[in-house]
Design a protein around this motif. Sequence first.
Motif, mmCIF file in Angstrom:
data_model
loop_
_atom_site.group_PDB
_atom_site.id
_atom_site.type_symbol
_atom_site.label_atom_id
_atom_site.label_comp_id
_atom_site.label_asym_id
_atom_site.label_seq_id
_atom_site.Cartn_x
_atom_site.Cartn_y
_atom_site.Cartn_z
ATOM 1 N N LEU A 188 0.836 -1.201 0.000
ATOM 2 C CA LEU A 188 0.000 0.000 0.000
ATOM 3 C C LEU A 188 0.869 1.250 0.000
ATOM 4 N N THR A 189 0.221 2.395 -0.204
ATOM 5 C CA THR A 189 0.917 3.681 -0.126
ATOM 6 C C THR A 189 0.493 4.407 1.146
ATOM 7 N N ASP A 190 1.250 5.449 1.520
ATOM 8 C CA ASP A 190 0.991 6.098 2.798
ATOM 9 C C ASP A 190 -0.351 6.818 2.844
ATOM 10 N N GLY A 191 -0.936 7.122 1.679
ATOM 11 C CA GLY A 191 -2.250 7.745 1.670
ATOM 12 C C GLY A 191 -3.339 6.857 2.249
ATOM 13 N N VAL A 192 -3.048 5.559 2.378
ATOM 14 C CA VAL A 192 -4.012 4.617 2.949
ATOM 15 C C VAL A 192 -3.962 4.631 4.470
ATOM 16 N N VAL A 193 -2.794 4.901 5.038
ATOM 17 C CA VAL A 193 -2.606 4.689 6.481
ATOM 18 C C VAL A 193 -2.135 5.922 7.244
ATOM 19 N N GLU A 194 -1.922 7.038 6.575
ATOM 20 C CA GLU A 194 -1.377 8.195 7.279
ATOM 21 C C GLU A 194 -2.031 9.476 6.780
ATOM 22 N N GLY A 195 -2.368 10.362 7.712
ATOM 23 C CA GLY A 195 -2.980 11.635 7.369
ATOM 24 C C GLY A 195 -3.176 12.488 8.600
ATOM 25 N N PRO A 196 -3.823 13.638 8.450
ATOM 26 C CA PRO A 196 -4.036 14.534 9.590
ATOM 27 C C PRO A 196 -4.798 13.899 10.746
ATOM 28 N N LEU A 197 -5.649 12.906 10.451
ATOM 29 C CA LEU A 197 -6.474 12.307 11.496
ATOM 30 C C LEU A 197 -5.948 10.954 11.978
ATOM 31 N N LEU A 198 -4.818 10.497 11.415
ATOM 32 C CA LEU A 198 -4.359 9.153 11.734
ATOM 33 C C LEU A 198 -2.836 9.065 11.618
ATOM 34 N N GLU A 199 -2.191 8.560 12.684
ATOM 35 C CA GLU A 199 -0.760 8.305 12.635
ATOM 36 C C GLU A 199 -0.500 7.033 11.825
ATOM 37 N N VAL A 200 0.683 6.966 11.211
ATOM 38 C CA VAL A 200 0.976 5.848 10.326
ATOM 39 C C VAL A 200 0.965 4.515 11.076
ATOM 40 N N ASP A 201 1.453 4.488 12.310
ATOM 41 C CA ASP A 201 1.451 3.227 13.064
ATOM 42 C C ASP A 201 0.029 2.731 13.324
ATOM 43 N N GLU A 202 -0.860 3.660 13.669
ATOM 44 C CA GLU A 202 -2.252 3.284 13.898
ATOM 45 C C GLU A 202 -2.903 2.815 12.602
ATOM 46 N N GLY A 203 -2.592 3.503 11.513
ATOM 47 C CA GLY A 203 -3.148 3.106 10.221
ATOM 48 C C GLY A 203 -2.683 1.724 9.801
ATOM 49 N N LEU A 204 -1.400 1.429 10.003
ATOM 50 C CA LEU A 204 -0.894 0.096 9.666
ATOM 51 C C LEU A 204 -1.526 -0.969 10.552
ATOM 52 N N ASP A 205 -1.738 -0.648 11.832
ATOM 53 C CA ASP A 205 -2.398 -1.610 12.721
ATOM 54 C C ASP A 205 -3.805 -1.948 12.234
ATOM 55 N N GLN A 206 -4.506 -0.951 11.696
ATOM 56 C CA GLN A 206 -5.839 -1.206 11.164
ATOM 57 C C GLN A 206 -5.783 -2.171 9.984
ATOM 58 N N VAL A 207 -4.799 -1.983 9.109
ATOM 59 C CA VAL A 207 -4.663 -2.874 7.954
ATOM 60 C C VAL A 207 -4.285 -4.280 8.421
ATOM 61 N N VAL A 208 -3.428 -4.375 9.438
ATOM 62 C CA VAL A 208 -3.069 -5.690 9.990
ATOM 63 C C VAL A 208 -4.313 -6.420 10.485
ATOM 64 N N ARG A 209 -5.178 -5.693 11.191
ATOM 65 C CA ARG A 209 -6.406 -6.330 11.695
ATOM 66 C C ARG A 209 -7.312 -6.765 10.551
ATOM 67 N N LEU A 210 -7.453 -5.919 9.548
ATOM 68 C CA LEU A 210 -8.293 -6.281 8.399
ATOM 69 C C LEU A 210 -7.749 -7.509 7.679
ATOM 70 N N ALA A 211 -6.433 -7.526 7.457
ATOM 71 C CA ALA A 211 -5.826 -8.656 6.760
ATOM 72 C C ALA A 211 -5.973 -9.935 7.576
ATOM 73 N N GLY A 212 -5.820 -9.818 8.899
ATOM 74 C CA GLY A 212 -5.970 -10.992 9.754
ATOM 75 C C GLY A 212 -7.367 -11.571 9.693
ATOM 76 N N VAL A 213 -8.367 -10.716 9.762
ATOM 77 C CA VAL A 213 -9.762 -11.169 9.674
ATOM 78 C C VAL A 213 -10.034 -11.795 8.314
ATOM 79 N N ALA A 214 -9.523 -11.153 7.259
ATOM 80 C CA ALA A 214 -9.764 -11.652 5.896
ATOM 81 C C ALA A 214 -9.172 -13.037 5.697
ATOM 82 N N ALA A 215 -7.948 -13.258 6.201
ATOM 83 C CA ALA A 215 -7.291 -14.547 6.021
ATOM 84 C C ALA A 215 -8.016 -15.647 6.788
ATOM 85 N N VAL A 216 -8.403 -15.364 8.029
ATOM 86 C CA VAL A 216 -9.101 -16.366 8.845
ATOM 87 C C VAL A 216 -10.469 -16.692 8.259
ATOM 88 N N ALA A 217 -11.158 -15.671 7.749
ATOM 89 C CA ALA A 217 -12.506 -15.864 7.214
ATOM 90 C C ALA A 217 -12.508 -16.400 5.790
#
Length: 276
Positions: A209-238
Amino acid sequence: MPRKRRTDDGDELLTRLGSLTAQAREHAELQRSRVELAIALQRDMLPAEMPAAPRYHLAVRYAPACHGLNVGGDWYDAFTMPDGRIGLSIGDVQGHNIEAAAFMGQVRVGLRALASVTSEPGELLTRTNDLLLSLGTELFATCTFMRLDPSTGVLEGARAGHVPCVWATADGRSGIVDGTGGPPLGIQPGTTYPVTRHRLTTGGMFVLLTDGVVEGPLLEVDEGLDQVVRLAGVAAVAGMTADSLAAAVIKGADRVGHEDDAAVLVLGYDGPDVQP
Protein backbone atom coordinates in the motif's frame (compact mmCIF):
# COMPACT_ATOMS: atom_id res chain seq x y z
CA MET A 1 -19.42 67.60 -12.61
CA PRO A 2 -18.79 65.56 -9.41
CA ARG A 3 -21.74 63.32 -10.27
CA LYS A 4 -20.27 62.64 -13.73
CA ARG A 5 -16.90 61.70 -12.21
CA ARG A 6 -18.59 59.23 -9.87
CA THR A 7 -20.39 57.67 -12.84
CA ASP A 8 -17.14 57.40 -14.77
CA ASP A 9 -15.40 55.86 -11.75
CA GLY A 10 -18.19 53.30 -11.41
CA ASP A 11 -17.94 52.34 -15.07
CA GLU A 12 -14.17 51.97 -14.76
CA LEU A 13 -14.57 49.78 -11.65
CA LEU A 14 -17.08 47.52 -13.40
CA THR A 15 -14.73 47.23 -16.38
CA ARG A 16 -11.84 46.22 -14.12
CA LEU A 17 -13.99 43.72 -12.27
CA GLY A 18 -15.11 42.20 -15.55
CA SER A 19 -11.51 41.91 -16.71
CA LEU A 20 -10.41 40.30 -13.44
CA THR A 21 -13.33 37.86 -13.57
CA ALA A 22 -12.42 36.86 -17.11
CA GLN A 23 -8.78 36.34 -16.11
CA ALA A 24 -9.79 34.26 -13.08
CA ARG A 25 -12.08 32.12 -15.23
CA GLU A 26 -9.32 31.59 -17.79
CA HIS A 27 -6.85 30.65 -15.04
CA ALA A 28 -9.33 28.21 -13.48
CA GLU A 29 -10.00 26.57 -16.84
CA LEU A 30 -6.25 26.22 -17.44
CA GLN A 31 -5.73 24.62 -14.03
CA ARG A 32 -8.71 22.31 -14.58
CA SER A 33 -7.22 21.21 -17.88
CA ARG A 34 -3.90 20.46 -16.17
CA VAL A 35 -5.63 18.36 -13.53
CA GLU A 36 -7.63 16.45 -16.14
CA LEU A 37 -4.44 15.82 -18.10
CA ALA A 38 -2.64 14.58 -15.00
CA ILE A 39 -5.51 12.22 -14.10
CA ALA A 40 -5.51 10.90 -17.67
CA LEU A 41 -1.74 10.32 -17.41
CA GLN A 42 -2.25 8.42 -14.16
CA ARG A 43 -4.90 6.15 -15.62
CA ASP A 44 -2.98 5.46 -18.83
CA MET A 45 0.24 4.63 -16.98
CA LEU A 46 -1.30 2.12 -14.60
CA PRO A 47 -1.48 -1.51 -15.79
CA ALA A 48 -4.64 -2.50 -17.63
CA GLU A 49 -4.55 -6.07 -16.29
CA MET A 50 -2.77 -8.20 -13.72
CA PRO A 51 -0.61 -11.25 -14.48
CA ALA A 52 -2.14 -14.63 -13.73
CA ALA A 53 -0.62 -17.56 -11.85
CA PRO A 54 -2.45 -20.72 -10.72
CA ARG A 55 -3.83 -20.45 -7.17
CA TYR A 56 -2.61 -16.87 -6.72
CA HIS A 57 -4.94 -13.89 -6.78
CA LEU A 58 -4.04 -10.24 -7.30
CA ALA A 59 -6.42 -7.37 -6.51
CA VAL A 60 -5.87 -3.61 -6.64
CA ARG A 61 -7.65 -0.44 -5.63
CA TYR A 62 -6.63 3.10 -6.50
CA ALA A 63 -8.17 6.38 -5.34
CA PRO A 64 -6.51 9.41 -7.00
CA ALA A 65 -6.29 12.67 -5.09
CA CYS A 66 -8.69 15.11 -6.73
CA HIS A 67 -9.03 17.65 -3.91
CA GLY A 68 -8.84 21.10 -5.46
CA LEU A 69 -5.93 21.15 -7.88
CA ASN A 70 -3.96 18.36 -6.17
CA VAL A 71 -3.08 15.36 -8.30
CA GLY A 72 -0.66 12.87 -6.79
CA GLY A 73 1.76 10.37 -8.24
CA ASP A 74 1.00 7.02 -6.57
CA TRP A 75 1.24 3.88 -8.68
CA TYR A 76 0.98 0.11 -8.52
CA ASP A 77 2.22 -2.48 -10.98
CA ALA A 78 2.44 -6.24 -11.48
CA PHE A 79 4.11 -8.06 -14.36
CA THR A 80 5.70 -11.35 -15.31
CA MET A 81 9.50 -11.22 -15.54
CA PRO A 82 11.69 -13.13 -18.00
CA ASP A 83 12.58 -15.76 -15.38
CA GLY A 84 8.89 -16.57 -14.83
CA ARG A 85 8.60 -14.86 -11.48
CA ILE A 86 6.13 -12.04 -10.90
CA GLY A 87 7.23 -8.50 -10.07
CA LEU A 88 5.04 -6.35 -7.82
CA SER A 89 5.70 -2.68 -7.23
CA ILE A 90 3.92 0.14 -5.48
CA GLY A 91 5.12 3.67 -4.84
CA ASP A 92 4.53 7.35 -4.34
CA VAL A 93 6.15 10.30 -6.13
CA GLN A 94 6.81 13.49 -4.18
CA GLY A 95 4.50 16.30 -5.27
CA HIS A 96 0.90 16.78 -6.35
CA ASN A 97 0.91 18.09 -9.91
CA ILE A 98 1.23 17.02 -13.52
CA GLU A 99 5.02 16.73 -13.17
CA ALA A 100 4.55 14.19 -10.36
CA ALA A 101 2.13 12.19 -12.50
CA ALA A 102 4.59 12.15 -15.41
CA PHE A 103 7.51 11.22 -13.15
CA MET A 104 5.43 8.36 -11.76
CA GLY A 105 5.27 6.93 -15.27
CA GLN A 106 9.03 7.19 -15.65
CA VAL A 107 9.66 5.32 -12.40
CA ARG A 108 7.18 2.56 -13.23
CA VAL A 109 8.55 2.08 -16.76
CA GLY A 110 12.13 2.21 -15.45
CA LEU A 111 11.41 -0.57 -12.95
CA ARG A 112 9.87 -2.74 -15.64
CA ALA A 113 12.73 -2.17 -18.06
CA LEU A 114 15.46 -2.83 -15.51
CA ALA A 115 13.65 -5.96 -14.26
CA SER A 116 14.57 -7.54 -17.60
CA VAL A 117 18.23 -7.07 -16.62
CA THR A 118 17.98 -8.11 -12.97
CA SER A 119 15.02 -9.32 -10.92
CA GLU A 120 16.86 -9.23 -7.57
CA PRO A 121 14.86 -6.61 -5.63
CA GLY A 122 17.75 -4.83 -3.92
CA GLU A 123 19.84 -4.53 -7.08
CA LEU A 124 16.78 -3.49 -9.07
CA LEU A 125 16.06 -0.56 -6.74
CA THR A 126 19.75 0.43 -6.80
CA ARG A 127 19.74 0.54 -10.61
CA THR A 128 16.43 2.43 -10.67
CA ASN A 129 17.80 4.95 -8.18
CA ASP A 130 20.86 5.54 -10.41
CA LEU A 131 18.62 5.89 -13.47
CA LEU A 132 16.43 8.54 -11.81
CA LEU A 133 19.45 10.49 -10.60
CA SER A 134 20.77 10.55 -14.18
CA LEU A 135 17.57 12.33 -15.29
CA GLY A 136 18.55 15.40 -13.29
CA THR A 137 15.10 16.02 -11.85
CA GLU A 138 14.44 17.35 -8.34
CA LEU A 139 11.60 14.88 -7.81
CA PHE A 140 11.98 11.64 -5.86
CA ALA A 141 9.84 8.59 -5.15
CA THR A 142 9.28 6.04 -2.42
CA CYS A 143 8.79 2.48 -3.58
CA THR A 144 8.44 -1.16 -2.61
CA PHE A 145 9.37 -3.90 -5.08
CA MET A 146 8.53 -7.55 -4.47
CA ARG A 147 9.51 -10.65 -6.44
CA LEU A 148 7.15 -13.63 -6.20
CA ASP A 149 8.21 -17.16 -7.10
CA PRO A 150 4.88 -18.87 -7.90
CA SER A 151 6.43 -22.33 -7.58
CA THR A 152 7.39 -21.84 -3.92
CA GLY A 153 5.26 -18.96 -2.64
CA VAL A 154 8.41 -17.07 -1.64
CA LEU A 155 8.28 -13.28 -1.76
CA GLU A 156 11.53 -11.30 -1.76
CA GLY A 157 11.36 -7.54 -1.51
CA ALA A 158 13.13 -4.25 -0.92
CA ARG A 159 11.86 -0.83 0.18
CA ALA A 160 13.00 2.65 -0.80
CA GLY A 161 11.64 4.98 1.89
CA HIS A 162 8.20 3.41 1.59
CA VAL A 163 5.70 2.22 4.19
CA PRO A 164 6.12 -1.49 5.04
CA CYS A 165 3.90 -4.30 3.80
CA VAL A 166 1.36 -6.28 5.82
CA TRP A 167 0.93 -10.07 5.96
CA ALA A 168 -1.63 -12.47 7.39
CA THR A 169 -2.10 -16.24 7.55
CA ALA A 170 -5.19 -18.41 7.73
CA ASP A 171 -4.28 -19.65 11.23
CA GLY A 172 -4.83 -16.19 12.71
CA ARG A 173 -1.35 -14.68 12.63
CA SER A 174 -0.76 -11.25 11.06
CA GLY A 175 1.73 -8.44 11.23
CA ILE A 176 3.98 -5.93 9.51
CA VAL A 177 6.93 -7.12 7.43
CA ASP A 178 10.14 -6.69 9.42
CA GLY A 179 13.30 -5.22 7.98
CA THR A 180 14.73 -1.83 7.24
CA GLY A 181 14.68 -0.19 3.85
CA GLY A 182 16.83 2.36 2.09
CA PRO A 183 16.20 6.01 1.24
CA PRO A 184 13.72 7.10 -1.45
CA LEU A 185 14.68 6.73 -5.11
CA GLY A 186 16.33 9.72 -6.74
CA ILE A 187 18.04 11.24 -3.71
CA GLN A 188 21.36 9.60 -2.89
CA PRO A 189 23.76 7.97 -5.39
CA GLY A 190 25.28 4.57 -4.71
CA THR A 191 22.46 3.48 -2.39
CA THR A 192 21.94 -0.18 -1.51
CA TYR A 193 18.61 -1.66 -0.44
CA PRO A 194 18.33 -4.61 1.98
CA VAL A 195 16.17 -7.53 0.88
CA THR A 196 13.56 -9.22 3.08
CA ARG A 197 12.02 -12.65 2.53
CA HIS A 198 8.50 -13.90 3.21
CA ARG A 199 6.76 -17.16 2.35
CA LEU A 200 3.04 -17.30 1.61
CA THR A 201 1.17 -20.18 3.18
CA THR A 202 -2.23 -21.63 2.34
CA GLY A 203 -4.89 -18.96 2.71
CA GLY A 204 -2.24 -16.30 3.24
CA MET A 205 -2.60 -12.62 2.34
CA PHE A 206 0.06 -10.03 1.54
CA VAL A 207 -0.75 -6.31 1.27
CA LEU A 208 1.26 -3.57 -0.43
CA LEU A 209 0.00 0.00 0.00
CA THR A 210 0.92 3.68 -0.13
CA ASP A 211 0.99 6.10 2.80
CA GLY A 212 -2.25 7.75 1.67
CA VAL A 213 -4.01 4.62 2.95
CA VAL A 214 -2.61 4.69 6.48
CA GLU A 215 -1.38 8.20 7.28
CA GLY A 216 -2.98 11.63 7.37
CA PRO A 217 -4.04 14.53 9.59
CA LEU A 218 -6.47 12.31 11.50
CA LEU A 219 -4.36 9.15 11.73
CA GLU A 220 -0.76 8.31 12.63
CA VAL A 221 0.98 5.85 10.33
CA ASP A 222 1.45 3.23 13.06
CA GLU A 223 -2.25 3.28 13.90
CA GLY A 224 -3.15 3.11 10.22
CA LEU A 225 -0.89 0.10 9.67
CA ASP A 226 -2.40 -1.61 12.72
CA GLN A 227 -5.84 -1.21 11.16
CA VAL A 228 -4.66 -2.87 7.95
CA VAL A 229 -3.07 -5.69 9.99
CA ARG A 230 -6.41 -6.33 11.70
CA LEU A 231 -8.29 -6.28 8.40
CA ALA A 232 -5.83 -8.66 6.76
CA GLY A 233 -5.97 -10.99 9.75
CA VAL A 234 -9.76 -11.17 9.67
CA ALA A 235 -9.76 -11.65 5.90
CA ALA A 236 -7.29 -14.55 6.02
CA VAL A 237 -9.10 -16.37 8.84
CA ALA A 238 -12.51 -15.86 7.21
CA GLY A 239 -11.27 -17.01 3.81
CA MET A 240 -12.15 -13.71 2.13
CA THR A 241 -10.96 -13.00 -1.39
CA ALA A 242 -8.05 -10.72 -2.21
CA ASP A 243 -10.52 -8.41 -3.94
CA SER A 244 -12.67 -8.10 -0.81
CA LEU A 245 -9.64 -7.28 1.32
CA ALA A 246 -8.42 -4.66 -1.15
CA ALA A 247 -11.85 -3.01 -1.09
CA ALA A 248 -11.89 -2.98 2.73
CA VAL A 249 -8.39 -1.50 2.98
CA ILE A 250 -9.05 1.31 0.51
CA LYS A 251 -12.31 2.13 2.28
CA GLY A 252 -10.36 2.61 5.48
CA ALA A 253 -8.32 5.32 3.75
CA ASP A 254 -11.35 7.62 4.03
CA ARG A 255 -10.71 7.91 7.77
CA VAL A 256 -7.20 9.36 7.60
CA GLY A 257 -8.32 12.84 6.52
CA HIS A 258 -5.73 13.11 3.76
CA GLU A 259 -5.66 14.82 0.40
CA ASP A 260 -3.34 12.29 -1.16
CA ASP A 261 -3.50 9.35 -3.54
CA ALA A 262 -4.26 5.96 -2.03
CA ALA A 263 -3.20 2.69 -3.64
CA VAL A 264 -3.54 -0.92 -2.48
CA LEU A 265 -2.27 -4.16 -4.01
CA VAL A 266 -3.28 -7.45 -2.37
CA LEU A 267 -1.83 -10.88 -3.10
CA GLY A 268 -3.72 -13.96 -1.94
CA TYR A 269 -2.62 -17.60 -2.08
CA ASP A 270 -4.95 -20.61 -2.16
CA GLY A 271 -2.15 -23.03 -1.34
CA PRO A 272 -0.46 -25.80 -3.35
CA ASP A 273 -2.57 -27.66 -5.85
CA VAL A 274 -2.18 -31.11 -4.32
CA GLN A 275 -3.54 -33.95 -6.45
CA PRO A 276 -5.11 -36.96 -4.66
